[in-house]
Design an enzyme around this catalytic site. Structure first.
Site, PDB file in Angstrom:
ATOM      1  N   ASN A 209       0.867  -1.181   0.000  1.00 49.37           N
ATOM      2  CA  ASN A 209       0.000   0.000   0.000  1.00 49.37           C
ATOM      3  C   ASN A 209       0.899   1.225   0.000  1.00 49.37           C
ATOM      4  OD1 ASN A 209      -1.852   2.013   0.459  1.00 49.37           O
ATOM      5  ND2 ASN A 209      -2.275   1.426   2.587  1.00 49.37           N
TER       6      ASN A 209
ATOM      7  N   LYS B 235       0.144   4.272  -0.286  1.00 46.33           N
ATOM      8  CA  LYS B 235      -0.459   5.493   0.273  1.00 46.33           C
ATOM      9  C   LYS B 235      -0.175   6.673  -0.676  1.00 46.33           C
ATOM     10  CE  LYS B 235      -0.195   3.356   4.719  1.00 46.33           C
ATOM     11  NZ  LYS B 235      -0.097   3.437   6.166  1.00 46.33           N
TER      12      LYS B 235
ATOM     13  N   HIS C 164      -9.731   1.785   4.429  1.00 45.66           N
ATOM     14  CA  HIS C 164      -8.468   1.846   5.166  1.00 45.66           C
ATOM     15  C   HIS C 164      -8.649   2.774   6.370  1.00 45.66           C
ATOM     16  CE1 HIS C 164      -4.351   2.787   6.238  1.00 45.66           C
ATOM     17  NE2 HIS C 164      -4.005   1.674   5.612  1.00 45.66           N
TER      18      HIS C 164
ATOM     19  N   GLU D 257      -6.932   5.030   7.585  1.00 46.56           N
ATOM     20  CA  GLU D 257      -6.637   6.458   7.333  1.00 46.56           C
ATOM     21  C   GLU D 257      -7.820   7.134   6.653  1.00 46.56           C
ATOM     22  OE1 GLU D 257      -2.916   5.749   5.327  1.00 46.56           O
ATOM     23  OE2 GLU D 257      -2.065   5.091   7.233  1.00 46.56           O
TER      24      GLU D 257
ATOM     25  N   GLU E  80      -6.010  -4.628  10.292  1.00 50.26           N
ATOM     26  CA  GLU E  80      -4.911  -3.705  10.584  1.00 50.26           C
ATOM     27  C   GLU E  80      -5.196  -2.960  11.876  1.00 50.26           C
ATOM     28  OE1 GLU E  80      -2.756  -2.570   6.670  1.00 50.26           O
ATOM     29  OE2 GLU E  80      -4.472  -1.255   6.896  1.00 50.26           O
TER      30      GLU E  80
ATOM     31  N   GLY F  91       2.229   2.102  10.740  1.00 54.75           N
ATOM     32  CA  GLY F  91       3.242   3.149  10.599  1.00 54.75           C
ATOM     33  C   GLY F  91       3.943   3.508  11.904  1.00 54.75           C
TER      34      GLY F  91
ATOM     35  N   SER G 107       2.944  -2.305  10.211  1.00 54.00           N
ATOM     36  CA  SER G 107       4.391  -2.444  10.429  1.00 54.00           C
ATOM     37  C   SER G 107       4.954  -3.812  10.029  1.00 54.00           C
ATOM     38  CB  SER G 107       4.747  -2.114  11.883  1.00 54.00           C
ATOM     39  OG  SER G 107       4.401  -0.771  12.173  1.00 54.00           O
TER      40      SER G 107
END
Ligand code: PGA
Length: 248
Positions: free
Chosen positions: A9, A11, A94, A96, A166, A172, A212
């Site tokens: 991904n 991003k 996702h 985010e 996730e 991250g 991660s």
């Protein structure tokens, strides 16, 4: 047997040239991969990536789409546009996007249904916050996301859905859930799928772990019984790391 799926991904990273160079660098190195190899890229990179990945085993995913085919939705991209390019997958919900762009279980569900009806394979993301985990609510939160996100998805479509668990606190941050912790939540997700769709179908659905993941921990994560792949952010940006992830 579920075929593992390793998805990078990206991003909001890379220019068109960087994306094309990336595919040209990795394509021979991943050609014998035993897993499904996917790159999830910003919309503007998709045409060049599809072109670069032609004739390879690399599939391309969008990172989001609107559920309508067209309309007055400034800034959005539609499933028909993805169809036009031959984009195979789309990441949906996702964390985010849930956090910064107000996506909800309901909007994610509309997108999942739309993706499936347009032949686009959804990678639907779910996961709890640190606070929810500390309050012991992980399974409740994740199960609710699964149920609401998959509402009205027909049994015969479920095999096409990829779920990505996730935990938000692991994205991250360099903190991963231990492989065992991740596997426990993912088994719980599979139990929910059993309740919704029965055992045969639940056993066919691929569930990735994300948060991660990197070359150093991917094989231990992938050795878990219920984990069928990884959705990888930071470590998917460099060609060497990406290849190492695919070849875990
Ligand atoms: P990360 O991101 O690998 O950088 O933690 C994962 C993701 O957000 O999909």
């Amino acid at each position: 047997m579920r075929k593992p799926i390793i998805a990078g991904n990206w991003k909001m990273h890379k220019t068109t040239k960087e994306a094309v160079d990336f595919v040209n660098t990795i394509k021979d190195q991943v050609k014998d991969a035993t897993v499904d190899v996917v790159i999830c890229a910003p919309a503007l990179l998709l045409p060049a990536l599809k072109e670069a990945a032609k004739g390879t085993n690399i599939s391309i995913a969008a990172q989001n789409m609107h559920y309508e085919e067209s309309g007055a939705f400034t800034g959005e991209i539609s499933p028909l546009m993805l169809n036009d390019l031959g984009v195979e997958y789309c990441v949906l919900g996702h964390s985010e996007r849930r956090q910064y762009f107000n996506e909800t279980n309901e909007s994610v569900n509309k997108k999942v249904l739309s993706a499936l009806s347009h032949g686009i394979l959804p990678i639907m993301c779910i996961g709890e916050t640190l606070e929810e985990r500390e309050e012991g609510k992980t399974n409740d939160v994740v199960n609710e996301q699964v149920k609401a996100g998959l509402k009205d998805v027909a049994a015969n479509e479920m095999e096409k859905v990829v779920l990505a668990y996730e935990p938000i606190w692991a994205i991250g941050t360099g903190k991963t859930a231990t492989p065992n912790e991740a596997n426990e939540v993912i088994s719980e997700i599979r139990n929910t799928l059993v309740k919704l769709y029965g055992e045969e179908i639940a056993n066919k659905v691929r569930i990735q772990y994300g948060g991660s993941v990197k070359p150093a921990n991917v094989s231990e994560i992938m050795s878990q019984s219920d984990i069928d792949g990884a959705l990888v952010g930071g470590a998917s940006l460099k060609t060497d790391d990406y290849v190492a992830l695919v070849k875990y």
